[in-house]
Structure formats: C-alpha cells, structure tokens
Design a protein around this motif. Structure first.
Motif, PDB file in Angstrom:
ATOM      1  N   SER A  52      58.772  45.430 111.952  1.00 50.83           N
ATOM      2  CA  SER A  52      58.474  46.237 113.130  1.00 50.83           C
ATOM      3  C   SER A  52      57.663  45.434 114.135  1.00 50.83           C
ATOM      4  O   SER A  52      56.671  44.797 113.765  1.00 50.83           O
ATOM      5  N   TYR A  53      58.100  45.476 115.377  1.00 53.25           N
ATOM      6  CA  TYR A  53      57.448  44.727 116.464  1.00 53.25           C
ATOM      7  C   TYR A  53      57.255  43.256 116.081  1.00 53.25           C
ATOM      8  O   TYR A  53      56.304  42.605 116.507  1.00 53.25           O
ATOM      9  N   GLY A  54      58.171  42.733 115.251  1.00 50.70           N
ATOM     10  CA  GLY A  54      58.094  41.343 114.846  1.00 50.70           C
ATOM     11  C   GLY A  54      56.995  41.053 113.844  1.00 50.70           C
ATOM     12  O   GLY A  54      56.793  39.911 113.443  1.00 50.70           O
ATOM     13  N   ASP A  55      56.304  42.102 113.399  1.00 48.97           N
ATOM     14  CA  ASP A  55      55.167  41.910 112.491  1.00 48.97           C
ATOM     15  C   ASP A  55      54.166  40.896 113.038  1.00 48.97           C
ATOM     16  O   ASP A  55      53.534  40.149 112.282  1.00 48.97           O
ATOM     17  N   PHE A  56      54.053  40.867 114.363  1.00 48.92           N
ATOM     18  CA  PHE A  56      53.043  39.996 114.957  1.00 48.92           C
ATOM     19  C   PHE A  56      51.652  40.520 114.580  1.00 48.92           C
ATOM     20  O   PHE A  56      51.488  41.695 114.274  1.00 48.92           O
ATOM     21  N   LEU A  57      50.677  39.699 114.635  1.00 54.74           N
ATOM     22  CA  LEU A  57      49.302  39.961 114.195  1.00 54.74           C
ATOM     23  C   LEU A  57      49.244  40.101 112.684  1.00 54.74           C
ATOM     24  O   LEU A  57      48.698  39.271 111.985  1.00 54.74           O
ATOM     25  N   ARG A  58      49.865  41.204 112.183  1.00 51.72           N
ATOM     26  CA  ARG A  58      49.817  41.493 110.752  1.00 51.72           C
ATOM     27  C   ARG A  58      50.904  42.538 110.525  1.00 51.72           C
ATOM     28  O   ARG A  58      51.153  43.369 111.400  1.00 51.72           O
ATOM     29  N   CYS A  59      51.539  42.502 109.345  1.00 47.00           N
ATOM     30  CA  CYS A  59      52.641  43.443 109.093  1.00 47.00           C
ATOM     31  C   CYS A  59      52.194  44.882 109.341  1.00 47.00           C
ATOM     32  O   CYS A  59      51.215  45.334 108.753  1.00 47.00           O
ATOM     33  N   GLY A  60      52.918  45.579 110.173  1.00 46.21           N
ATOM     34  CA  GLY A  60      52.646  46.997 110.390  1.00 46.21           C
ATOM     35  C   GLY A  60      51.484  47.273 111.339  1.00 46.21           C
ATOM     36  O   GLY A  60      51.216  48.418 111.680  1.00 46.21           O
ATOM     37  N   ALA A  61      50.798  46.214 111.778  1.00 46.75           N
ATOM     38  CA  ALA A  61      49.568  46.411 112.556  1.00 46.75           C
ATOM     39  C   ALA A  61      49.848  46.974 113.947  1.00 46.75           C
ATOM     40  O   ALA A  61      49.021  47.696 114.496  1.00 46.75           O
ATOM     41  N   ILE A  62      50.995  46.656 114.524  1.00 50.15           N
ATOM     42  CA  ILE A  62      51.326  47.184 115.851  1.00 50.15           C
ATOM     43  C   ILE A  62      52.021  48.533 115.715  1.00 50.15           C
ATOM     44  O   ILE A  62      51.749  49.469 116.465  1.00 50.15           O
ATOM     45  N   ALA A  63      52.878  48.644 114.707  1.00 47.69           N
ATOM     46  CA  ALA A  63      53.650  49.882 114.520  1.00 47.69           C
ATOM     47  C   ALA A  63      52.726  51.097 114.386  1.00 47.69           C
ATOM     48  O   ALA A  63      53.055  52.192 114.832  1.00 47.69           O
ATOM     49  N   ARG A  64      51.560  50.901 113.782  1.00 49.71           N
ATOM     50  CA  ARG A  64      50.685  52.054 113.547  1.00 49.71           C
ATOM     51  C   ARG A  64      50.253  52.710 114.846  1.00 49.71           C
ATOM     52  O   ARG A  64      49.872  53.878 114.861  1.00 49.71           O
ATOM     53  N   PHE A  65      50.279  51.963 115.955  1.00 46.55           N
ATOM     54  CA  PHE A  65      49.870  52.520 117.247  1.00 46.55           C
ATOM     55  C   PHE A  65      51.012  53.168 118.020  1.00 46.55           C
ATOM     56  O   PHE A  65      50.827  53.628 119.133  1.00 46.55           O
ATOM     57  N   SER A  66      52.229  53.162 117.462  1.00 45.17           N
ATOM     58  CA  SER A  66      53.356  53.739 118.205  1.00 45.17           C
ATOM     59  C   SER A  66      53.253  55.262 118.206  1.00 45.17           C
ATOM     60  O   SER A  66      52.684  55.851 117.283  1.00 45.17           O
ATOM     61  N   PRO A  67      53.791  55.906 119.245  1.00 42.23           N
ATOM     62  CA  PRO A  67      53.691  57.371 119.338  1.00 42.23           C
ATOM     63  C   PRO A  67      54.215  58.086 118.086  1.00 42.23           C
ATOM     64  O   PRO A  67      53.635  59.076 117.643  1.00 42.23           O
ATOM     65  N   VAL A  68      55.292  57.551 117.510  1.00 44.78           N
ATOM     66  CA  VAL A  68      55.891  58.266 116.378  1.00 44.78           C
ATOM     67  C   VAL A  68      54.923  58.342 115.194  1.00 44.78           C
ATOM     68  O   VAL A  68      54.964  59.280 114.406  1.00 44.78           O
ATOM     69  N   MET A  69      54.008  57.380 115.080  1.00 39.18           N
ATOM     70  CA  MET A  69      53.124  57.395 113.910  1.00 39.18           C
ATOM     71  C   MET A  69      52.115  58.539 113.952  1.00 39.18           C
ATOM     72  O   MET A  69      51.701  59.032 112.911  1.00 39.18           O
ATOM     73  N   GLU A  70      51.756  58.962 115.172  1.00 44.16           N
ATOM     74  CA  GLU A  70      50.891  60.150 115.253  1.00 44.16           C
ATOM     75  C   GLU A  70      51.619  61.358 114.695  1.00 44.16           C
ATOM     76  O   GLU A  70      51.066  62.160 113.951  1.00 44.16           O
TER      77      GLU A  70
END
Lengths: 233, 740
Positions: A52-70
């Motif tokens: 997700s999102y290329g796993d940049f920074l750390r795996c899952g670290a960007i995805a957690r901020f996506s609207p769907v995660m709320e």
C-alpha cells in the motif's frame, strides 16, 4: 454475505481475494477504494496484501491515514469482522487495531514459500471450521513478517488465546527451525481482544483451489461465512 | 564537418553515420537533432546490425494476432477469446554498472511493453548469466540482480514463475540480465501504439522526467563494458509502486473511447516513444518539451527528450476527450499532461516555450542504417569442434562421488534459494511453480493453461551457433512438452558481442539460421524479440547467447505432468534413445566437461526430426494420462536428470544397466545428447507408451524402477537419496555464499 475488499494504491491481493470469496466460495464481494468512508453495506472487511502506497516509510504506515481506515476502525468497533492479510496485517498493527509490529524478516530476505500453520485457537470466528492443533497449508510471501511485541503484550496474547496461528512443520510441531521470518513464538496470526479482527501474514486467498497447490485457505473464509449465517439465523 | 569526435563518441555514432545524416537532411543537424539521431540510430533502438537478419525469422502462424515489430510486443491467440502478449528484453549493461536498479528497471521496462498492448501482465521470467560464483564481484552482481528483481516484481504483484541462472567465466565482466513478461488480453481489446487521426493529442502519464538514464540506449547499450565504469548516472532508478498504479490506470484508460493509443516510454525516452508512435500512425507530430513535468530545474530540451526516467507512458487521445483522461489518472494520483499533437505531415517539430527548436523528417530518424554481412566460419572454431573427446582424462573419483559433485554444481543445483525470494503465487494461477522444466499457469474461467520457459545454453551456441541455437529452441519446446503443453510461440533475446567484429557477425548469422530452422521444424513463429550487442570485456565477447522464451498451451490444464517420481515400482522409461546411457559424443559442450575438466569443446549435434517426434510422443502420453512424471534431459545428462526426479519426488530409483560408454562411465552418466525425455509410468501403462513411441518411430528404453531410498546405477554407482538431496538442494547456497 457481502465482503468488502479494501484497495489502496499498490494493493495486489485484492483480485485474488475477490476470486477466493466470490469465484470459489460464491459470496458477494466488492472493492472499496481507499478514499471511501462508508462501509455500512458490508458484512466483513478484508485488508488484502500488497504494498500500500509503496510501503514507503514503513509497511502500512501511510495506509493507516487513509480515509477508509477511519471507517474500518469504526466497523471493527461495532464488532464487524475484519481480516488483514500480509500488508493488511501490517496496516492493522500501524492503525492500532492489533498490537505489536511486523519487522523485517530476521534473514533480511523476501520469502515466498508454502507454510504449515498450526491452529492454536479454533473458537474464533475465523477458525471455527478448523480443529485445534490441525495444520493449514497456506503460502506466505513477504519481506517484513517478523512479528514482535513487548513481553507483557505477548503474555496477554498468549494467555487470552489471541495467538491463532503459528508456523509449524507438517505434523504441527512448532520449532525454531521451521520459523520462516523470526516471529516471536512462531506467531503467524493474531486476533484482537474481542476476537473480531484477525491479522495474519500468510495468504489464505492464495490457497483456495487444489489446482494451484491446495485449498486450506478456504477454512478461514468459510469460518467467517458460517458465523455470519448463524448470527443472521 | 563541424561536429567533434567527442560529440559523436558521446552518442555512439560513427563519422560515416554522421555523414549519412547530413546527406539525408541536406544540412548539418542541430545539437538536439543530433541527440535524436544518436538515440534512434543506436543499436538498441535502430537494430542496425540485426534488422536484416531478424526479417528472415518465421513470424506467422494461424495464432499470430500481432506480428513481431509491429507493436510493443507480439500477440498470440489462445482460443476462448483470449490472447497472450509476450516479449523478452535485456538490461545487461545497466545491470553490470548498478545491478540492483539495472535489474529492477529491466523488469519494469518489459512489463510496460506488455501492458502497452492492453494486456494484464500475468507472469515474469528471468534469464540470468554470470561469471563463476567463486568471484566476489560476481556474487555482488548476483545478489544485486536478484534483489532488484525481487524488489520490483514482488511489489508490483506479478508472479515470477521461472527462468534460468547459468554461470560461466565468459560472463564475468558482462552479466546477462534478460526479463520476459507475459500478459493476458481479451481478443478484441488489443491496444495499438498509434494515433488515429491528425489532431489527436499526445499525453505523457506517470512519473516526472529527470536527468536519469540520459544516453542509456546510445551509451550503455551500444558500447563495450570497459567504457562504462563512469556511466552510472546513465542507469535509471525504478519505482515499482508507481508502475503498479500506472498499470491499473492505463488498463482502465483503454476502456475510455477517447484513448486510441498507448505506448511504453522506455529506451531513449520520449524521443523513441513519441517518434515511433508518429511513424506507426503515418503522421507528423508537434512536441512541446516545456510542458513535460520535470523532476529537477534547468533541464534542457535535449535532456528532456533523451531522459530514460522510468514509469512513464504515452497516450494518444482524441482531442476534446482529454478531461476524462485527466480525471481517471487523477483518481490514481498520477500526472497526465498534454505534451504534443499529431498532425498531417512527415516531420517531428519540437517546441520549447513557443520557439521551434528542431524540425526533422521522421523517416530520416527511424530508418536507421542497416549493416549486412557474410562472414566465414573462423578457424579457431573448427579446431574446437574437432577436439578429440575420448582423450579427456578420466576423473580420479568414483562415479558416486562425481554424481554428488555434479548435483552440487551451481549450474545444476536447485535454484530454490533464489526463487523463494520472488512471489510466484500472486494472481493465484500458478499450477507448476518454479523449479520444474516449465511453469504452468491456469487461465481462470477456462479449462486451459499455458506453459512458459526460457532456455539457452551459451556454451553450446559458442561451439556451434547454428546447431546451438536450434538446440535452445528444441530444449525450450521440450521443457513445455514434458508438462504436456504444445509449443505455440517463441520470443528471443539476442545477447552477443561487438557486431563490428567478424566472429560476432558469424555467430549472429548462424544463430538466426539455427533459430529459423528449429522454429520451422516445430511450425511455430517468433513473435517478438530484443537484441543486446556489444557484450564484451577487454575485447573478448561473451558466448553467443540467444535466449529463447517459449509459450505452450494445455487444452486441459488438469492434465499436466511434473518432474518428481511418484510411486514405488513405477517403470522408468527413456524416450528418444534405445539405451539408458549416453556415448562419448555427448560430452561435446557438456556441463561436465566445463565444470570438471575446464574444457569447452566438441561438436554439438541435434536431429530435429527426432526431436519433434519425441516431444509429440511425450505430449500425447501426458494428455492420455499415461505418465506419472516427465523430465527433460539437459545440463548434466542422464544421471543428474534421474537424480532430480528422485529428489523432487522424494523416492529412490535404480537403473539396471551400469553406466559405460566405451570404458567411460563419466560420458555415459553426464553426456548431453539431445532429444531425450525421462518418464516414469505405472507398469499397467507401459505397453501403451511403447505402442505410442512405436507409432511415431521414436526409440525407447525401459531402464529401471522407481523405489527405495537410494539412487543406484547398475553395479558401479550407488548414492543415498538423502546425500544426493543435500548436494542438490544446498549446492547453490554453498557455491554462492560469501567467504574469505
């Protein structure tokens, strides 16, 4: 029942999951774009594998901020079943829906192999179609699946029966030799305290038909379906 | 002439080629224009030394939907409304300079060629060649290349299902990194890399353009290796996440009625991609370089036109519909920018901030010079071919010890330590995983499957480029046939040395002749290809290595066969020979001869008629359900093939007859005579197999039985299965692990 399959940019297990739950098991399934915020129409949510999102920074670290995660968090808080597979497990840990972290494999290599998972708790909604102690033959495919948490958390997980799957040999023996990534206590999958959120590194959706090497992964999806049907009845 | 030698060297054009440009234009080219010529007349883009030869390859069959060279990749009809796009591409030179990014962007490039056809990529294969792993730099290159393939392929969700890794001193300074990609497409949805009418817009989508990879095509890919050490900045840097998103967005965009063409932006960047599109559309083109989104400031039109920044595609879009395209790419968080417009005419006109900076007739750019040659066979080759193999000294080991040594040879030992680093399950179609003779994928929604493999033994091609290339085709097809798949198409990756030298010219000519002869024998076309020349270090060319990628079809994918022995007391049958063991002739070009004796010599041989018949019998037997296992005999000959069947099946085997070839057990066990397939069959099916072979006039030998916990060959070789398994499974890791 209706599965919602979350698609982040970089997710690649979405189509495989769709095939497993819809093509093989005959359930309804729909993709959920990472910008969507409504999940009311779904009975279970899958966070599939990928980068997700290329796993940049750390795996899952960007995805957690996506609207769907709320929305996923709210869905889980209402008691809805959520399963995070591979990258999905990483996203669940980053989001705080599951405790612990997934570090780089101890040998520092990506690893794609078939694993045997010993079912440690068959009373969850994800494993009720299995028998405790049985092994499920399911492939894994990751570079960062080395599950770790502090000692108190591990003790709590173990004591509460939240460790659902462990890497084992074909006979169900859990040994350090068989551990493919360095996970503490050979942990391959855990549930949250309420038992409605599962994270696992191996890919049940990749073990959905005998022709492609085995169908043990269906046990997990079938368990979810059975529990849903019983709840509705 | 005003142009300096230094400038010509920078873009790898000869003085004569420069004069040809002046002659065609009727004037001196401008600096930007000269850059365009350098890129498009590079060996990599212009195929100067290979185009005439490639035209002679068989390119048609009832299944060919898109012919070689017409588009980004060839397309083959599978039936059931489905088609396959396939192609091999090399990234040898970038990988020699920067192995991780070189290999990663090689994967990225071939994937773009495939989805440019509108196909969803469903499989990757890698064909790799390195020097001996005892060399520390080779291990650095090996680990970098594997890491790059793993990093790019795993992130993007395309299974990596096969390929080869081969070590020989010849590749020490110039490794070969070829990638093959295969895509699945609905028959009516094949995309074209062209515009439809004047006024169509040219859109650049995906990554911003930076200074990376400038002169990749004209520089790296068209020079010899000692010139490259300072050329690291000519290597591109990949972003697989961006490419994954780009695939999804482009495939979705092709469903928009206004999107009429899709083109990969690869070697030589916008220059090659846009000008090829205009040529294919038979139109002129205006390009506005100032509109190209940049990664850095102050880039000149020259740099923008020649950048090889990765993860970019070009779209041809009907004017007035572009806002729909912008919306779609916006959904995927990707840039889409109008950078040009097709027009009636014959010129490519380049504008920078309203000023025309270059105007050139497209035909002068795309019609690169063509060099033809006819070069006699060199004397040194005749000497090598005539070497007397019976005088090779017998090894001072037992046959059993030699079997273990051969099983642990890096070229023979299991490559599982490599492919377990690649995701080969994603997309859930993988029926036969890497490690078999060919990978098999099912096609969802049909009963069909496809089989895929790559093959080429450079050592054999060196000893006889014509026969060696025919053997590469035969062996690739044999790899398919043992799974039960019928070969239907080939793609090639030609890896050769400097084409300006007579030896390499001879090798190229002969290799194409051998490929043609073998493809015709199987009745299948070569649908796409790639040429990588100038693979040399210190004036020494690599072994000629025409890598063959092959596609096979299984009408019923459930009816396939695998390598491992299955059951006690199954009968072991050798197709293609009436005796179990090989003769001294089989030593020619063998792995045994190089690995144990350090010799590369002898005359390889192939009987193509026999080869085709042997494969037919094997396929018929697999389809009829008569076969418990099937394995092709290749590197390491009979003894290692038997051992592999036993190790993979985890069950022993015994061969009745002792290995002996005129007093030589080594030639008997490790000789590499072609056209042989090892089967195991239930005793109940033996008569039917014999009848099938007899009907096709194929020799057959019943050589032994499956069973027990050892490999025993007559009375002079017996090895415990557990020892053989350890040698084969751990040989690669032992040979490639770092040590002092």
């Amino acid at each position: 029942m209706k599965f919602g399959i979350v698609v982040f940019p970089g997710t690649w297990s979405d189509r495989d999951t769709h095939h497993a739950v819809s093509g093989v098991l005959g359930q309804d399934a729909e993709y959920i774009w990472h910008g969507d915020e409504k999940l009311d129409q779904f009975d279970a949510i899958v966070l599939p594998g990928g980068f997700s999102y290329g796993d940049f920074l750390r795996c899952g670290a960007i995805a957690r901020f996506s609207p769907v995660m709320e929305a996923v968090t709210a869905f889980a808080e209402r008691g809805g079943p959520v399963i995070g597979i591979c990258n999905g497990f990483q996203v669940l840990c980053e989001s705080g829906l599951l405790p612990g972290v997934l570090m780089r494999n101890d040998h520092l290599e990506f690893r794609c192999i078939w694993t045997d998972l010993r079912v440690e708790n068959s009373s969850t909604i994800f494993t009720s179609a299995s028998i405790e102690g049985q092994t499920l033959h399911i492939p894994m495919s990751h570079g960062e699946g080395n599950y770790q948490a502090d000692a108190d958390t591990i003790k709590r997980l173990e004591d509460n029966g939240q460790v659902v799957f462990r890497y084992a040999d074909t006979n169900g023996n859990v040994t350090p030799d068989i551990n493919p990534n360095g996970s503490i206590n050979n942990i391959a999958g855990i549930v949250n305290e309420h038992g409605n959120v599962l994270g696992m590194m191996p890919h049940p959706e990749k073990a959905c038909e005998k022709l492609i090497g085995g169908d043990d992964g269906n046990v997990i999806f079938t368990s979810i379906i059975d529990n849903f049907v019983q709840a509705v009845v | 002439m005003t142009v300096s030698q230094e400038t010509l060297d920078e873009i790898a054009l000869s003085r004569a080629e420069y004069e040809a440009i002046v002659d065609r234009l009727g004037r001196e080219p401008g600096p930007l224009e000269l850059g365009l010529f350098g890129a498009l007349w590079s060996e990599h883009c212009g195929y100067k030394h290979t185009k005439a030869l490639l035209r002679t390859l068989p390119s048609s069959s009832e299944r060919v939907l898109v012919a070689p060279g017409a588009e980004n990749a060839g397309v083959i009809d599978l039936g059931d409304g489905l088609a396959i796009a396939m192609k091999v591409e090399s990234h040898n030179h970038p990988s020699a300079v920067e192995p991780f990014e070189g290999a990663a962007t090689g994967v990225g490039g071939i994937i773009r060629d495939i989805f440019a056809m509108g196909a969803r990529p469903i499989a990757l294969l890698n064909s790799l060649r390195f020097g001996q792993p005892s060399d520390a730099r080779t291990r650095y290159l090996l680990n970098g290349v594997i890491g790059g393939i793993s990093s790019y392929g795993n992130c993007i969700g395309i299974p990596d299902v096969g390929g080869e890794i081969f070590f020989s001193d010849t590749y020490k300074g110039n490794p070969l990194v070829n990638a093959m990609c295969v895509g699945l497409i609905e028959n009516g949805k094949i995309a074209s890399a062209s515009a439809r009418e004047p006024g169509d817009l040219l859109l650049l989508v995906g990554a911003d353009t930076g200074r990376d990879g400038i002169h990749g095509a004209s520089g790296l890919a068209s020079r010899t290796f000692e010139e490259q050490t300072e050329m690291r900045s000519a290597v591109q840097v990949g972003n697989p996440f961006l490419e994954k998103v780009l695939i999804e967005a482009c495939i979705e965009a092709l469903d928009l009625p206004g999107v009429v063409g899709l083109q990969d932006c690869g070697a030589a960047g916008i220059t090659s991609a846009a000008i090829e599109m205009a040529e294919r559309s038979v139109m002129g083109l205006q390009l506005f370089v100032d509109r190209v989104p940049r990664r850095e400031e102050g880039m000149t039109p020259y740099e923008v036109m020649l950048s090889e920044s990765q993860e970019r595609m070009l779209l041809a879009v009907t004017a007035g519909t572009e806002s729909e395209v912008f919306d779609l790419f916006d959904k995927w968080d990707l840039d889409a920018t109008v950078i040009g417009e097709f027009e009636a005419g014959e010129d490519v006109r380049i504008f920078d901030n309203g000023m025309m900076v270059s105007s050139t007739p497209i035909i002068t750019l795309t019609d690169a010079p063509r060099y033809e040659f006819s070069t006699p066979k060199p004397d040194w080759l005749t000497t090598l071919q005539n070497a007397e193999l019976t005088v090779v000294p017998m090894p001072d080991t037992t046959a059993a010890e030699m079997l273990l040594k051969m099983l642990s040879a890096p070229n023979i030992a299991s490559k599982f330590p490599v492919y377990r680093q690649y995701d080969y399950h994603v997309q859930t179609n993988t029926v036969i995983e890497p490690g078999g003779d060919a990978a098999v994928l099912r096609l969802k929604g049909t009963k069909r499957g496809i089989a895929l493999t790559t093959d080429c033994n450079g050592r054999i091609c060196y000893l006889d480029p014509e026969v060696g290339t025919a053997i590469a085709v035969a062996e690739a097809c044999r790899n398919l046939s043992v799974t039960g798949a019928e070969p239907v198409a080939l793609t090639d990756g030609l890896n050769f040395g400097n084409p300006e030298t007579p030896d390499v010219q001879f090798q190229l000519t002969e290799a194409i002749a051998g490929m043609t002869r073998a493809a015709n024998a199987f009745g299948i076309p070569i649908v796409s290809g790639n040429a990588s020349l100038y693979n040399e270090t210190a004036g020494a060319a690599i072994f000629p290595t025409p890598i063959i990628g092959a596609l096979g079809v299984l009408d019923d994918v459930e009816k396939h066969s695998t390598v491992g022995f299955k059951a006690e007391n199954d009968v072991i049958v050798l197709l293609g020979s009436d005796s179990a063991w090989d003769t001294t002739d089989g030593l020619a070009g063998s792995e045994y001869l190089e690995f144990v004796h350090g010799r590369v010599e002898g005359q390889p041989a192939l009987d193509l008629d026999l080869e085709v018949r042997v494969q037919t019998v094997c396929r018929d037997a697999v389809r009829a359900g008569l076969v418990a296992s099937a394995h092709d005999l290749s590197d390491g000959g009979m003894a290692t093939a038997l051992a592999e069947c036993a190790i993979i099946g985890n069950i022993g085997a015994s061969v009745t007859e002792s290995p002996d070839a005129g007093g030589r057990w080594d030639a008997a066990m490790f000789g590499e005579a072609q056209s042989r397939i090892l089967l195991s069959v239930s005793p109940d099916n033996l008569d039917r197999i014999k009848a099938l072979a007899h009907d096709h006039d194929v020799p057959l030998a019943v050589i032994g039985l499956v069973g027990g916990d050892a490999l025993s060959f007559g009375d002079n070789c017996s090895v415990l299965l557990s020892d053989a398994s350890d040698a084969w499974k751990n040989g690669f890791s032992r040979a490639t692990s770092d040590r002092d």
